[in-house]
Write a protein that holds these residues in place. Structure first.
Motif, PDB file in Angstrom:
ATOM      1  N   ASP A   1       0.826  -1.205   0.000  1.00  0.00           N
ATOM      2  CA  ASP A   1       0.000   0.000   0.000  1.00  0.00           C
ATOM      3  C   ASP A   1       0.864   1.261   0.000  1.00  0.00           C
ATOM      4  OD1 ASP A   1      -2.120  -1.607   0.001  1.00  0.00           O
ATOM      5  OD2 ASP A   1      -2.774  -1.193   2.067  1.00  0.00           O
ATOM      6  N   HIS A   2       2.009   1.181   0.657  1.00  0.00           N
ATOM      7  CA  HIS A   2       2.912   2.321   0.725  1.00  0.00           C
ATOM      8  C   HIS A   2       3.512   2.595  -0.662  1.00  0.00           C
ATOM      9  CE1 HIS A   2       5.975   4.985   2.551  1.00  0.00           C
ATOM     10  NE2 HIS A   2       6.785   4.453   1.637  1.00  0.00           N
ATOM     11  N   THR A   3       3.961   1.545  -1.326  1.00  0.00           N
ATOM     12  CA  THR A   3       4.586   1.759  -2.629  1.00  0.00           C
ATOM     13  C   THR A   3       3.541   2.184  -3.663  1.00  0.00           C
ATOM     14  OG1 THR A   3       4.491  -0.640  -2.870  1.00  0.00           O
ATOM     15  CG2 THR A   3       6.639   0.307  -2.391  1.00  0.00           C
ATOM     16  N   PHE A   4       2.396   1.526  -3.680  1.00  0.00           N
ATOM     17  CA  PHE A   4       1.389   1.866  -4.686  1.00  0.00           C
ATOM     18  C   PHE A   4       0.743   3.234  -4.435  1.00  0.00           C
ATOM     19  CE2 PHE A   4       2.089  -2.347  -6.188  1.00  0.00           C
ATOM     20  CZ  PHE A   4       1.725  -2.307  -7.533  1.00  0.00           C
TER      21      PHE A   4
ATOM     22  N   LEU B   1      -2.424  -5.895 -13.975  1.00  0.00           N
ATOM     23  CA  LEU B   1      -3.206  -5.170 -12.969  1.00  0.00           C
ATOM     24  C   LEU B   1      -4.338  -4.357 -13.609  1.00  0.00           C
ATOM     25  CD1 LEU B   1      -0.698  -3.809 -10.277  1.00  0.00           C
ATOM     26  CD2 LEU B   1      -2.729  -5.202  -9.906  1.00  0.00           C
ATOM     27  N   SER B   2      -4.648  -4.678 -14.845  1.00  0.00           N
ATOM     28  CA  SER B   2      -5.664  -3.892 -15.570  1.00  0.00           C
ATOM     29  C   SER B   2      -7.078  -4.395 -15.348  1.00  0.00           C
ATOM     30  CB  SER B   2      -5.368  -3.917 -17.076  1.00  0.00           C
ATOM     31  OG  SER B   2      -4.118  -3.330 -17.329  1.00  0.00           O
ATOM     32  N   PHE B   3      -7.233  -5.401 -14.498  1.00  0.00           N
ATOM     33  CA  PHE B   3      -8.526  -6.053 -14.322  1.00  0.00           C
ATOM     34  C   PHE B   3      -9.053  -5.896 -12.906  1.00  0.00           C
ATOM     35  CE2 PHE B   3      -6.362  -7.871 -17.870  1.00  0.00           C
ATOM     36  CZ  PHE B   3      -7.351  -7.990 -18.828  1.00  0.00           C
ATOM     37  N   GLU B   4     -10.347  -5.982 -12.790  1.00  0.00           N
ATOM     38  CA  GLU B   4     -10.983  -5.957 -11.474  1.00  0.00           C
ATOM     39  C   GLU B   4     -10.439  -7.118 -10.628  1.00  0.00           C
ATOM     40  OE1 GLU B   4     -13.313  -3.745 -10.180  1.00  0.00           O
ATOM     41  OE2 GLU B   4     -12.740  -2.604 -11.948  1.00  0.00           O
ATOM     42  N   GLY B   5     -10.380  -6.883  -9.338  1.00  0.00           N
ATOM     43  CA  GLY B   5      -9.988  -7.959  -8.425  1.00  0.00           C
ATOM     44  C   GLY B   5      -8.486  -8.136  -8.264  1.00  0.00           C
ATOM     45  N   THR B   6      -7.688  -7.397  -9.049  1.00  0.00           N
ATOM     46  CA  THR B   6      -6.246  -7.650  -8.996  1.00  0.00           C
ATOM     47  C   THR B   6      -5.535  -6.874  -7.881  1.00  0.00           C
ATOM     48  OG1 THR B   6      -6.098  -6.083 -10.824  1.00  0.00           O
ATOM     49  CG2 THR B   6      -5.913  -8.402 -11.373  1.00  0.00           C
ATOM     50  N   ASP B   7      -6.290  -6.058  -7.120  1.00  0.00           N
ATOM     51  CA  ASP B   7      -5.649  -5.356  -6.007  1.00  0.00           C
ATOM     52  C   ASP B   7      -5.288  -6.323  -4.886  1.00  0.00           C
ATOM     53  OD1 ASP B   7      -5.593  -2.825  -7.082  1.00  0.00           O
ATOM     54  OD2 ASP B   7      -7.658  -2.408  -6.487  1.00  0.00           O
ATOM     55  N   ASP B   8      -5.960  -7.453  -4.845  1.00  0.00           N
ATOM     56  CA  ASP B   8      -5.672  -8.451  -3.811  1.00  0.00           C
ATOM     57  C   ASP B   8      -4.632  -9.441  -4.349  1.00  0.00           C
ATOM     58  OD1 ASP B   8      -5.592 -10.405  -1.931  1.00  0.00           O
ATOM     59  OD2 ASP B   8      -7.771 -10.771  -1.866  1.00  0.00           O
ATOM     60  N   PHE B   9      -3.372  -9.206  -3.932  1.00  0.00           N
ATOM     61  CA  PHE B   9      -2.276 -10.009  -4.478  1.00  0.00           C
ATOM     62  C   PHE B   9      -2.283 -11.447  -3.951  1.00  0.00           C
ATOM     63  CE2 PHE B   9       0.984  -6.511  -5.821  1.00  0.00           C
ATOM     64  CZ  PHE B   9       0.012  -5.936  -6.626  1.00  0.00           C
ATOM     65  N   SER B  10      -3.191 -11.743  -2.988  1.00  0.00           N
ATOM     66  CA  SER B  10      -3.195 -13.104  -2.457  1.00  0.00           C
ATOM     67  C   SER B  10      -4.043 -14.039  -3.331  1.00  0.00           C
ATOM     68  CB  SER B  10      -3.716 -13.106  -1.014  1.00  0.00           C
ATOM     69  OG  SER B  10      -5.083 -12.759  -0.998  1.00  0.00           O
ATOM     70  N   ARG B  11      -4.748 -13.457  -4.317  1.00  0.00           N
ATOM     71  CA  ARG B  11      -5.554 -14.331  -5.190  1.00  0.00           C
ATOM     72  C   ARG B  11      -5.537 -13.824  -6.644  1.00  0.00           C
ATOM     73  NH1 ARG B  11     -10.383 -11.363  -4.575  1.00  0.00           N
ATOM     74  NH2 ARG B  11     -11.488 -12.818  -5.919  1.00  0.00           N
ATOM     75  N   LEU B  12      -4.305 -13.712  -7.141  1.00  0.00           N
ATOM     76  CA  LEU B  12      -4.134 -13.152  -8.488  1.00  0.00           C
ATOM     77  C   LEU B  12      -4.598 -14.097  -9.592  1.00  0.00           C
ATOM     78  CD1 LEU B  12      -0.677 -11.369  -8.095  1.00  0.00           C
ATOM     79  CD2 LEU B  12      -2.853 -10.283  -8.620  1.00  0.00           C
TER      80      LEU B  12
END
Ligand SMILES: Cc1ncc(COP(=O)(O)O)c(C=O)c1O
Length: 386
Positions: A58-61, A246-257
């Motif tokens: 979150d800090h880097t993004f 990262l252009s798709f919905e749901g990709t903010d959660d890196f635990s379920r890419l």
């Protein structure tokens, strides 16, 4: 040293943010802008960060979020209309590839535009889409009257234009071109790299469909930074020509890419190709903050004042000023030197005056870090060399 311009204190700004400029006169922002101290420090900070375990994602993004917000502020647009890019060409290529053009369609571009705004359009020839280079006026400016007239041709689907021309500083009347494209239904795509950071741009006032820039010139930012603006209502209609992870919905959660949600993001992030350079965008943020503090209108006024010594010289020695003045002008001032160009450019360099030689003219492009002494030095060095 020049004192304050509006609330812009050039002497203090130079001392704090551009301490190296005392030794030379750098009048070449249209080529590459100088990096402020705060941005240089930020690059170093991020270099050090990479030698340790990284802070949470979150800090880097947050760096990218801030970059979109600052770019949006500069345009008076919304952050969800901003995709971060690595240069102008990326944004213009995305535009050229994703607009729904069909064989027989025409793209209008003014002749003598910088190739970054020509090549992506000519590239469409293999799909049967033609690029028409509209001749310049006798003065050498984009022929806006003719561009507007050509928009009446129903085959013209795109007008792609630089807000400020690289070789002479001509600023198009964006409001007029916007109105004409709104009336004809053509897409308006703007290359803004020679404009943003040196003059105000307000996309809430003047509607354009897409606008691309790099950060390396008037935005005083690292190489490899830039952004693409896409007008909000178009985003859902215009699908990127490639797929970022990262252009798709749901990709903010890196635990379920690996869920591979097929839905494109609903904002302009769909056009980004992550991973982008965090360190460079962190510094870009500092540079944009500096420019927003200074204020694009104040900067534009400052640059006009800086032109005076060169305009005086041109008038006294009968040199051709090859840039427009008045509302079609900008912070770029060109002086025609013809065959003597290389010799004069070399003599200026020896005098530690840095400018460019473009299309038969010396191109002077001062910025917020320049004082009147810089253009006075340029004018006297040029006079000695004539
Ligand atoms: C009008 C214009 N567009 C684009 C560029 C550069 O494009 P990019 O940021 O892709 O290197 C330049 C300058 O070099 C330019 O003057």
């Amino acid at each position: 040293m020049t004192g304050t311009i509006g609330l812009l204190d050039v002497a203090a700004l130079r001392a704090e943010e551009f301490p190296t400029t005392a030794g030379f006169s750098y009048l070449d922002a249209a080529s590459t802008g100088l990096l402020p101290e705060r941005s240089r420090r930020r690059l170093e900070e991020w270099g050090r960060l990479r030698q340790h375990p990284l802070p949470p994602k979150d800090h880097t993004f947050a760096v990218f979020e801030r970059a979109r917000a600052l770019a949006a502020r500069l345009l008076n647009a919304s952050p969800d209309e901003i995709a971060l890019t690595t240069n102008t060409s990326y944004g213009l290529n995305v535009a050229a590839q994703m607009l729904p053009l069909v064989p027989g369609d025409l793209v209008l571009v003014s002749d003598k535009e910088f190739p970054a705004n020509v090549r992506p359009w000519q590239r469409l020839a293999d799909r049967g889409i033609e690029t028409e280079l509209v001749p310049l006026t006798a003065d050498g400016w984009p022929d806006e009257e003719r561009l507007v007239t050509r928009l009446a041709d129903p085959r013209v689907r795109v007008l792609a234009v630089s807000l400020v021309q690289f070789a002479n500083g001509y600023r198009v009347d964006l409001a007029r071109l916007s109105a004409a494209t709104r009336a004809s239904g053509a897409w308006l795509v703007v290359d803004a790299i020679q404009a943003l950071g040196q003059l105000p741009v307000d996309l809430a006032e003047v509607e354009v469909d897409m606008l691309a820039t790099g950060g390396q010139k008037w935005l005083l930012s690292p190489w490899g930074t830039g952004f693409l603006y896409v007008r909000r209502p178009l985003i859902e209609r215009l699908v990127p020509p490639f797929a970022g992870w990262l252009s798709f919905e749901g990709t903010d959660d890196f635990s379920r890419l690996t869920d591979y949600d097929p839905a494109w993001r609903l904002d302009a992030k769909r056009y980004e190709l992550i991973t982008l350079p965090f360190q460079d965008f962190a510094a870009f943020n500092d540079s944009l903050e500096l420019l927003l503090e200074a204020g694009p209108s104040r900067i534009a006024g400052h640059l006009q004042g800086l032109h005076e010594p060169l305009l005086d010289l041109a008038a006294r020695r009968g040199l051709a000023v090859t840039s427009p003045r008045g509302p079609s002008g900008s912070g770029i001032l060109c002086i025609g030197v013809g065959e003597a160009g290389r010799k004069l450019h070399g003599a200026l360099r020896v005098a530690d005056v840095h400018c460019s030689l473009r299309e038969g003219s010396l191109r002077f492009s001062p910025h917020v870090y320049n004082a009147i002494e810089d253009t006075e030095r340029a004018a006297s060095a040029l006079e000695r060399a004539l």
